[in-house]
Design an enzyme around this catalytic site. Sequence first.
Site, PDB file in Angstrom:
ATOM      1  N   GLU A   1      31.970  49.070  40.492  1.00 34.10           N
ATOM      2  CA  GLU A   1      33.136  49.882  40.899  1.00 34.10           C
ATOM      3  C   GLU A   1      33.017  51.373  40.581  1.00 34.10           C
ATOM      4  O   GLU A   1      33.912  51.953  39.967  1.00 34.10           O
ATOM      5  CB  GLU A   1      34.417  49.307  40.280  1.00 34.10           C
ATOM      6  CG  GLU A   1      34.662  47.872  40.667  1.00 34.10           C
ATOM      7  CD  GLU A   1      35.928  47.272  40.063  1.00 34.10           C
ATOM      8  OE1 GLU A   1      36.626  47.971  39.320  1.00 34.10           O
ATOM      9  OE2 GLU A   1      36.207  46.092  40.355  1.00 34.10           O
TER      10      GLU A   1
ATOM     11  N   ASN B   1      27.852  46.611  42.552  1.00 37.78           N
ATOM     12  CA  ASN B   1      28.960  45.726  42.922  1.00 37.78           C
ATOM     13  C   ASN B   1      30.269  46.520  43.046  1.00 37.78           C
ATOM     14  O   ASN B   1      30.558  47.373  42.210  1.00 37.78           O
ATOM     15  CB  ASN B   1      29.108  44.664  41.815  1.00 37.78           C
ATOM     16  CG  ASN B   1      30.046  43.535  42.183  1.00 37.78           C
ATOM     17  OD1 ASN B   1      29.927  42.949  43.267  1.00 37.78           O
ATOM     18  ND2 ASN B   1      30.977  43.218  41.299  1.00 37.78           N
TER      19      ASN B   1
ATOM     20  N   HIS C   1      38.102  40.221  46.965  1.00 36.14           N
ATOM     21  CA  HIS C   1      39.413  39.742  46.502  1.00 36.14           C
ATOM     22  C   HIS C   1      40.371  39.987  47.666  1.00 36.14           C
ATOM     23  O   HIS C   1      40.855  41.102  47.857  1.00 36.14           O
ATOM     24  CB  HIS C   1      39.862  40.514  45.263  1.00 36.14           C
ATOM     25  CG  HIS C   1      38.956  40.314  44.085  1.00 36.14           C
ATOM     26  ND1 HIS C   1      38.848  39.102  43.437  1.00 36.14           N
ATOM     27  CD2 HIS C   1      38.098  41.151  43.461  1.00 36.14           C
ATOM     28  CE1 HIS C   1      37.976  39.212  42.439  1.00 36.14           C
ATOM     29  NE2 HIS C   1      37.503  40.445  42.440  1.00 36.14           N
TER      30      HIS C   1
ATOM     31  N   GLU D   1      32.820  37.855  44.250  1.00 34.21           N
ATOM     32  CA  GLU D   1      34.056  37.503  43.511  1.00 34.21           C
ATOM     33  C   GLU D   1      35.132  36.991  44.461  1.00 34.21           C
ATOM     34  O   GLU D   1      36.310  37.346  44.323  1.00 34.21           O
ATOM     35  CB  GLU D   1      34.578  38.730  42.739  1.00 34.21           C
ATOM     36  CG  GLU D   1      33.538  39.361  41.814  1.00 34.21           C
ATOM     37  CD  GLU D   1      34.073  40.529  40.988  1.00 34.21           C
ATOM     38  OE1 GLU D   1      35.293  40.721  40.929  1.00 34.21           O
ATOM     39  OE2 GLU D   1      33.237  41.245  40.400  1.00 34.21           O
TER      40      GLU D   1
ATOM     41  N   ASP E   1      38.096  35.559  46.214  1.00 36.40           N
ATOM     42  CA  ASP E   1      39.323  34.769  46.129  1.00 36.40           C
ATOM     43  C   ASP E   1      40.253  35.292  47.210  1.00 36.40           C
ATOM     44  O   ASP E   1      40.136  36.431  47.649  1.00 36.40           O
ATOM     45  CB  ASP E   1      39.977  34.747  44.735  1.00 36.40           C
ATOM     46  CG  ASP E   1      40.147  36.102  44.087  1.00 36.40           C
ATOM     47  OD1 ASP E   1      40.276  37.105  44.820  1.00 36.40           O
ATOM     48  OD2 ASP E   1      40.167  36.169  42.845  1.00 36.40           O
TER      49      ASP E   1
END
Length: 749
Positions: A154, A195, A231, A261, A263
Amino acid sequence: MLNKHFPKGAKPLLLALAVSSSFAQADPLREILDENTLLIGSAMMTDHIAEKKFAEVLKTEFNLLTPENEMKWSYIQPQRGVYDFSKADKLVEFAEKNGMEVRGHALVWHIQNPEWLEEGEFTREELLEILEEHIKTVAGHYKGRIKYWDVVNEALDDAGGWRETIWYKGIGEEYIAKAFQWAHEADPDALLYYNDYSTEGTTPKANAAYRLVKQLQEQGVPIHGAGTQLHLISGDILRTANIAANIERHEELGLEYHFTEVDIRIQGEATDRSLAEQASMYEELMKLALHYEAVNVFTTWGLTDKYSWIPWWFNGWDHGLLLDKQYEPKPAYHAVQAQMELKRDGKFEWQPPVRIESDNRYVQAFVSPEAPKALSLNNDASVWADATFYPFAFNQLEGRDQRLPSDQEISGKFAVMYKGNTLYGRVEREDNITVNTAEPDYENDSVEVFLRSGKDEPFVQYRAIVGQDFGPQGYDATAKGVWHDDGKVFEFAITPNFVDTLAGKTWGFNIALSDNDKAGTEHGQRSSQLYPVTGTNSGYLGEDFAEIFFPGQNLEISAVPFENPYTFKAVEVQISGEPGSYKPMEWLNTYHYSFAFNQLDRRDMSPPAQSDLNGSWQVGYQGNVLYGVVHRHDDVTVTNHEHDYENDNVEVFLKVGEQFVQLRSIVGQDFQDSSFPGKRVAKWNDDGTVMSFAIELPLESLAGERIGFNIALADTDDVSTGRSAQLYPVPGTNAGYLGEELTVLDFVR
Ligand code: XIL
């Protein structure tokens, strides 16, 4: 799944119901494909694997693990120079024991850092030393045991600029290249990744992430790929073609691309419908992963909804993972599994959809999802539950003043769907006085539908006066319109005979709601003619057409727009006095538009009642300065919410060349800081009803220019529930902050 661009989810639900909800029927996920094709991963904490059921399901279903937190700085170096690997070690041992790979996460990040680091005062040299020591110690500790490392996490902000982190501020952007170098020195065999989130498509941030890894690679920095977190929000539109394009450009560099990641969160209760929408999005991601060799890791951010970060971070949201709180597979699990099995059996034939050309195309206009079956026009509202309702948003009768009339007088919305070669539509309208016996026809209250199959093809204008069918037209189609509920609802079906299917086509389209309250008086002329787009009411001449998309699986959507349906115009103004001061006389010549679309509600973008919130805006220019005024009437003004974006505010989105910015001004305050070049100011009057602004743009002069643009009015009435509306002049999914869904601002010479 028929609907690639705009998954609505009816199909996966049916699919899911056909399969029983136990694991037993099919192979566990990790058994389906070999490890070189795709690793399927999960994130967890040591506390979780202490639970027998958790450990059991984890090792049965997954062959990759990512420590959700316990390799982050606050866990692993809680005191300066004091390392605690006890928890992280347990996870790595678990992986080794169960034949799983590990994705280490993360060597450099700006949150979950220990207090000594957050609060310490360090020189650049000291920070470099601290970072080098940490990376070498941690990556060194796991040398040969961790296959993949998220080295930097990030580093970019939402607009694609450098995030102002402790590392960036203290060291400068070189911290990134150095971090990769040090990780590589500590463990030369580990594969190293950058990432980030919101980097999966072709937004400014995604482009910046791509440029970053490309540049690192060109500089000879050891980097093996990029990770994108994903996400996501259930029911959102996945821009599959853009995600595909982004994976392809990484593949061309020879880099891997990990889904790190995943979701897909749901607001409130998990309903059959939201679970089906979630399943269709998971399925789509899995298809991308299976289609592209570069995507060899697919990790979900947790194993079961019983343990997920979502409810802690996103108040009111949950249910993001493949297994529910009882460890039962959800529709998403079955959807993912089914795709993997197709791949194993050599039956995976999916191709990514062809990308919509974005040059000169800003907002994607109206989308007609495919209807599950042919529709009868019998006022069955439930049939329309999967379609999106768009408001009638602009009055094209008053020249430059295109604002909506009072909603006590007239308001309406429409939705469209197609099946085969039939376009279906539903209009809902609220009108205080209905006029339907006037002469001439066009002075009656009516709905008009405009269609055109191609740029140079003939067009048609169908009109249905309230209570009547469409009048006949010499167009090669059958058309029928039916009114219900005393003129409150209109449904139609139009079947062009010259095509077999609408799937994959982009047509010219418009729809108008005509209102006339004064028929038979000397003022007997229409009071308003509302369209979902701006224009000059010349649809009847074949002008001012918007677009309608008929998405179908993998089918190309026409790359050539009819025109830009949402072009907002800024004329030259003569502004005197202080920048940001507002004198109504100086704005008489400008175009005036409503904030008409609520992008927070993806099923119905109609604005709230005007008594709750009502807003409009005007823009103009002088030299290289963009001037604007926002008018706002709000019953409750909130400016004390802890999240800036949940306060009542105005946001202006600008894209000049590759430079994108979102400028926010909370009611009563100036624009917040941003790195966008140039001076700017926003001023509010005392009661928060008028905001005026001036923004210098990085262009020599604005006359004749066209830039990417949007403007939003955010409304929160109740701090505890967050934003109630975010109004824009165009439809969309509230993704403006990523530089998506911009419209065009045309600086008229
Ligand atoms: C999250 C964890 O899931 C939470 O338990 C923790 O409180 C905060 O961090 N992007 C990342 C992850 O890279 O490390 C974050 O994990 C989620 C967002």
